[in-house]
Scaffold this active site. Structure first.
Site, PDB file in Angstrom:
ATOM      1  N   ARG A   1       0.618  -1.031  -0.213  1.00  0.00           N
ATOM      2  CA  ARG A   1      -0.640   0.015  -0.296  1.00  0.00           C
ATOM      3  C   ARG A   1       0.736   1.114  -0.186  1.00  0.00           C
ATOM      4  O   ARG A   1       0.825   2.522   0.669  1.00  0.00           O
ATOM      5  CB  ARG A   1      -0.458  -0.395   1.145  1.00  0.00           C
ATOM      6  CG  ARG A   1      -2.093  -0.608   0.916  1.00  0.00           C
ATOM      7  CD  ARG A   1      -2.784  -0.341  -0.078  1.00  0.00           C
ATOM      8  NE  ARG A   1      -4.313  -1.630   0.562  1.00  0.00           N
ATOM      9  CZ  ARG A   1      -5.639  -1.112   0.505  1.00  0.00           C
ATOM     10  NH1 ARG A   1      -5.195  -0.071   0.664  1.00  0.00           N
ATOM     11  NH2 ARG A   1      -6.069  -1.872   1.155  1.00  0.00           N
TER      12      ARG A   1
ATOM     13  N   ARG B   1      -3.407   6.728   1.281  1.00  0.00           N
ATOM     14  CA  ARG B   1      -3.428   7.885   1.962  1.00  0.00           C
ATOM     15  C   ARG B   1      -2.321   8.930   2.546  1.00  0.00           C
ATOM     16  O   ARG B   1      -2.621   9.980   3.260  1.00  0.00           O
ATOM     17  CB  ARG B   1      -5.017   8.232   3.311  1.00  0.00           C
ATOM     18  CG  ARG B   1      -6.145   7.715   1.258  1.00  0.00           C
ATOM     19  CD  ARG B   1      -7.292   6.845   2.555  1.00  0.00           C
ATOM     20  NE  ARG B   1      -6.813   5.695   2.680  1.00  0.00           N
ATOM     21  CZ  ARG B   1      -7.578   4.474   3.285  1.00  0.00           C
ATOM     22  NH1 ARG B   1      -8.893   5.142   3.984  1.00  0.00           N
ATOM     23  NH2 ARG B   1      -7.397   3.928   3.688  1.00  0.00           N
TER      24      ARG B   1
ATOM     25  N   ARG C   1      -6.424  12.869  -4.920  1.00  0.00           N
ATOM     26  CA  ARG C   1      -8.173  12.215  -4.535  1.00  0.00           C
ATOM     27  C   ARG C   1      -8.300  13.511  -4.117  1.00  0.00           C
ATOM     28  O   ARG C   1     -10.003  13.357  -4.510  1.00  0.00           O
ATOM     29  CB  ARG C   1      -7.464  11.432  -3.237  1.00  0.00           C
ATOM     30  CG  ARG C   1      -7.278   9.939  -3.241  1.00  0.00           C
ATOM     31  CD  ARG C   1      -8.649   9.016  -4.050  1.00  0.00           C
ATOM     32  NE  ARG C   1      -9.063   7.919  -2.759  1.00  0.00           N
ATOM     33  CZ  ARG C   1     -10.453   9.225  -2.477  1.00  0.00           C
ATOM     34  NH1 ARG C   1     -10.404   9.749  -2.889  1.00  0.00           N
ATOM     35  NH2 ARG C   1     -11.170   8.568  -1.588  1.00  0.00           N
TER      36      ARG C   1
ATOM     37  N   ASP D   1      -7.296  -2.174  -7.002  1.00  0.00           N
ATOM     38  CA  ASP D   1      -8.189  -2.720  -6.686  1.00  0.00           C
ATOM     39  C   ASP D   1      -8.152  -3.895  -6.701  1.00  0.00           C
ATOM     40  O   ASP D   1      -8.492  -4.540  -7.401  1.00  0.00           O
ATOM     41  CB  ASP D   1      -8.859  -1.814  -5.797  1.00  0.00           C
ATOM     42  CG  ASP D   1      -9.602  -2.147  -4.704  1.00  0.00           C
ATOM     43  OD1 ASP D   1      -8.517  -1.395  -3.117  1.00  0.00           O
ATOM     44  OD2 ASP D   1     -10.046  -3.599  -3.906  1.00  0.00           O
TER      45      ASP D   1
ATOM     46  N   TYR E   1     -15.475 -10.466   0.586  1.00  0.00           N
ATOM     47  CA  TYR E   1     -15.785  -8.820   0.098  1.00  0.00           C
ATOM     48  C   TYR E   1     -17.231  -9.174  -0.753  1.00  0.00           C
ATOM     49  O   TYR E   1     -18.107  -8.029  -0.037  1.00  0.00           O
ATOM     50  CB  TYR E   1     -14.976  -7.893  -0.592  1.00  0.00           C
ATOM     51  CG  TYR E   1     -14.322  -7.752   0.306  1.00  0.00           C
ATOM     52  CD1 TYR E   1     -13.880  -6.636   1.040  1.00  0.00           C
ATOM     53  CD2 TYR E   1     -12.480  -8.298   0.078  1.00  0.00           C
ATOM     54  CE1 TYR E   1     -12.483  -6.463   2.069  1.00  0.00           C
ATOM     55  CE2 TYR E   1     -11.671  -7.919   1.735  1.00  0.00           C
ATOM     56  CZ  TYR E   1     -11.918  -7.287   2.057  1.00  0.00           C
ATOM     57  OH  TYR E   1     -11.046  -6.964   3.327  1.00  0.00           O
TER      58      TYR E   1
HETATM   59  O1  CP3 Z   1      -0.633   0.848  -3.319  1.00  0.00           O
HETATM   60  C1  CP3 Z   1      -0.444  -0.448  -3.525  1.00  0.00           C
HETATM   61  O2  CP3 Z   1       0.034  -1.181  -3.164  1.00  0.00           O
HETATM   62  C2  CP3 Z   1      -1.314  -0.323  -4.628  1.00  0.00           C
HETATM   63  C3  CP3 Z   1      -2.343  -0.222  -4.672  1.00  0.00           C
HETATM   64  C4  CP3 Z   1      -3.832  -1.585  -4.209  1.00  0.00           C
HETATM   65  C5  CP3 Z   1      -4.809  -0.882  -3.471  1.00  0.00           C
HETATM   66  N1  CP3 Z   1      -5.888  -1.827  -2.204  1.00  0.00           N
HETATM   67  C6  CP3 Z   1      -5.412   0.765  -3.246  1.00  0.00           C
HETATM   68  C7  CP3 Z   1      -6.758   1.288  -2.688  1.00  0.00           C
HETATM   69  C8  CP3 Z   1      -3.352  -2.459  -3.135  1.00  0.00           C
HETATM   70  C9  CP3 Z   1      -2.395  -3.545  -3.812  1.00  0.00           C
HETATM   71  C10 CP3 Z   1      -4.877  -3.260  -2.870  1.00  0.00           C
HETATM   72  C11 CP3 Z   1      -5.150  -4.137  -2.703  1.00  0.00           C
HETATM   73  C12 CP3 Z   1      -6.318  -4.599  -1.387  1.00  0.00           C
HETATM   74  N2  CP3 Z   1      -7.587  -4.180  -1.391  1.00  0.00           N
HETATM   75  C13 CP3 Z   1      -6.479  -5.808  -0.672  1.00  0.00           C
HETATM   76  C14 CP3 Z   1      -5.403  -6.423  -0.293  1.00  0.00           C
HETATM   77  C15 CP3 Z   1      -4.564  -6.324   0.851  1.00  0.00           C
HETATM   78  C16 CP3 Z   1      -4.717  -6.267   1.981  1.00  0.00           C
HETATM   79  O3  CP3 Z   1      -4.746  -4.578   2.656  1.00  0.00           O
HETATM   80  O4  CP3 Z   1      -4.756  -7.173   3.065  1.00  0.00           O
HETATM   81  C17 CP3 Z   1      -7.822  -5.580  -0.262  1.00  0.00           C
HETATM   82  C18 CP3 Z   1      -8.358  -6.900   0.962  1.00  0.00           C
HETATM   83  C19 CP3 Z   1      -8.157  -4.526  -0.934  1.00  0.00           C
HETATM   84  C20 CP3 Z   1      -9.843  -4.043  -0.250  1.00  0.00           C
HETATM   85  C21 CP3 Z   1     -10.352  -2.432   0.009  1.00  0.00           C
HETATM   86  N3  CP3 Z   1      -9.689  -1.783  -1.107  1.00  0.00           N
HETATM   87  C22 CP3 Z   1     -11.176  -1.852   1.075  1.00  0.00           C
HETATM   88  C23 CP3 Z   1     -11.081  -3.063   1.945  1.00  0.00           C
HETATM   89  C24 CP3 Z   1     -10.036   0.101   1.273  1.00  0.00           C
HETATM   90  C25 CP3 Z   1     -10.987   0.233   1.939  1.00  0.00           C
HETATM   91  C26 CP3 Z   1     -10.132   0.348   3.037  1.00  0.00           C
HETATM   92  C27 CP3 Z   1      -8.774   0.503   3.286  1.00  0.00           C
HETATM   93  O5  CP3 Z   1      -7.545   0.414   3.232  1.00  0.00           O
HETATM   94  O6  CP3 Z   1      -8.163   1.939   2.348  1.00  0.00           O
HETATM   95  C28 CP3 Z   1      -9.869  -0.326  -0.625  1.00  0.00           C
HETATM   96  C29 CP3 Z   1      -9.492   1.202  -0.740  1.00  0.00           C
HETATM   97  C30 CP3 Z   1      -8.050   1.535  -1.168  1.00  0.00           C
HETATM   98  N4  CP3 Z   1      -7.611   0.712  -2.054  1.00  0.00           N
HETATM   99  C31 CP3 Z   1      -7.464   2.466  -1.356  1.00  0.00           C
HETATM  100  C32 CP3 Z   1      -6.567   2.220  -1.854  1.00  0.00           C
HETATM  101  C33 CP3 Z   1      -5.284   3.093  -2.074  1.00  0.00           C
HETATM  102  C34 CP3 Z   1      -8.031   3.680  -0.029  1.00  0.00           C
HETATM  103  C35 CP3 Z   1      -9.236   4.411  -1.294  1.00  0.00           C
HETATM  104  C36 CP3 Z   1      -8.564   5.987  -0.739  1.00  0.00           C
HETATM  105  O7  CP3 Z   1      -7.662   6.442  -0.811  1.00  0.00           O
HETATM  106  O8  CP3 Z   1      -9.688   6.416   0.089  1.00  0.00           O
END
Ligand code: CP3
Length: 376
Positions: A41, A45, A54, A90, A174
């Site tokens: 990640r 943010r 964003r 994502d 999910y």
């Molecule tokens: O930088 C990176 O790692 C690449 C981008 C990336 C994102 N999500 C961007 C994102 C990657 C590899 C993911 C994987 C992901 N997404 C997982 C597996 C890894 C983990 O953390 O367990 C999961 C379970 C998700 C599903 C998901 N996406 C959730 C549950 C959420 C909301 C909660 C959170 O962590 O913010 C997201 C949103 C998300 N995906 C954001 C980002 C940068 C935040 C969105 C925002 O800018 O508000």
């Protein structure tokens, strides 16, 4: 147990082992001067430059705008100096394309308007054509590669791009619940009530994931990581039944020689099972399992990735530096001479309250790690 021939670096178009970037060398077990480092990640943010983008685009629009994806994907390269970029996307884009109707509700995270609760709901799922429905991700991969073309790591070599997807189990978690859940009761109930029906959903997700990763690779990703965030809901025997078959099918679909990483969270009890994956599949370990314990289970050559507690980055900078140095030491323990078998990272995604300087201190301390004895 399946065996794969060790990957041959020569299969990388045009590359010899000498001009492979440090991250790709480490994925293949080739000796490196220090462990490569990136941060799960790493685009997100906690970075003000990400929040600025964003402020203008919601998350899904950002994912669908290739030049903006490229911009946020390279932000941590420029800010932190990590050894690999990970595509900004994502794991939930696939179930969205399958008809789940994904949205992100501020403060609540992802939400599916059309969850899939039982076998009867499967007929409502769409057939995905990845070029038509997820082609924006492939365009984003190409844009990321173009943005990375004018950047170099401290080894003077290009920064590789990691592509990714979720495991069908974690994606289903999910899609079945309709979003994050405290206990995943709908998913778990389905797994006991109608395992055959749930397997159908998992295989449908796997089919799309195989095409999706093939598209990412064709567009330029140089390694693939599968995220199994909800692995820890299962005991070993249920993991072998509910996760391994579709995960293996996805891993087997990837071209020979392409580095493969599996991140499975909360899985100390699943390591012996994960260690039955082909030898060249790197395992990303969460922070609860000490690397030395994982090493004892997986043997001296399997590449391990991880695994500093993401909360450790919330501490003072000198504490972060000590923790990073300790991680490099732990990563070397029990590794076969002349091999490298550790990619430094966190044990899960960086927390969004982390200050950029704290992430910078972590990466800088890994980069400063003394040379591994590459001569042996
Ligand atoms: O930088 C990176 O790692 C690449 C981008 C990336 C994102 N999500 C961007 C994102 C990657 C590899 C993911 C994987 C992901 N997404 C997982 C597996 C890894 C983990 O953390 O367990 C999961 C379970 C998700 C599903 C998901 N996406 C959730 C549950 C959420 C909301 C909660 C959170 O962590 O913010 C997201 C949103 C998300 N995906 C954001 C980002 C940068 C935040 C969105 C925002 O800018 O508000």
């Amino acid at each position: 147990m399946e065996t794969h021939a060790p990957p041959t670096p020569a299969r990388d178009a045009g590359a010899t082992a000498d001009d492979l970037p440090r991250f790709l060398r480490a994925c293949r077990g080739l000796p490196t001067d220090r462990p490569p480092v990136w941060v799960m990640r790493q685009a997100g943010r906690y970075l003000p430059e990400y929040r600025a983008i964003r402020a203008e685009l919601d998350f899904l629009t950002l994912c669908r705008t290739p030049d903006k994806v490229a911009e946020v994907t390279v932000q941590p390269i420029d800010r932190l100096g990590v050894d690999a970029a990970i595509l900004f996307a994502d794991i939930l884009l696939i179930p969205d394309a399958m008809g789940g109707e994904l949205s992100f509700v501020k403060g609540d995270g992802p939400k599916f308007a059309r969850p899939v609760r039982d076998a009867g709901d499967l007929s409502g799922l769409r057939t995905v054509d990845v070029d038509r429905d997820l082609g924006y991700v492939f365009d984003a991969v190409a844009a990321c590669r173009a943005a990375l073309a004018d950047r170099r790591g401290d080894d003077g070599l290009p920064i590789p791009l990691i592509g990714f997807a979720g495991t069908p189990w974690t994606v289903a978690a999910y899609l079945v619940e309709g979003g994050p859940s405290k206990d995943y009761r709908n998913l778990l109930a389905w797994s006991y009530r109608d395992p055959a029906g749930l397997h159908q959903l998992l295989e449908r997700i796997a089919d799309v994931t195989i095409d999706y990763l093939a598209g990412q690779i064709a567009a330029g990703v140089q390694a693939v990581q599968l995220f199994d965030t909800w692995a820890g809901l299962l005991d070993a025997s249920r993991y072998r039944d509910l996760v391994m078959p579709s995960m293996r099918r996805i891993l087997d679909s990837l071209p020979a020689g392409l580095p493969r990483i599996v991140f499975a969270r909360n899985t100390a009890h699943l390591l012996p099972t994960l260690a039955t994956l082909p030898d060249d599949v790197a395992l990303s370990i969460d922070w609860r399992t000490p690397l030395a314990e994982a090493r004892a289970v997986v043997g001296p050559t399997r590449v391990l990735q991880g695994n500093l507690d993401p909360a450790a980055l919330l501490g003072p900078l000198p504490t972060i530096e000590i923790a990073a140095r300790r991680l490099v030491e732990e990563g070397r323990q029990g590794v076969a001479p002349g091999r490298s078998a550790h990619i430094a990272n966190l044990g899960h995604g960086i927390l969004h309250t982390t200050q950029p300087e704290q992430a910078e201190a972590f990466v800088a301390a890994i980069r400063a790690a003394a040379r591994v004895d590459a001569a042996t």
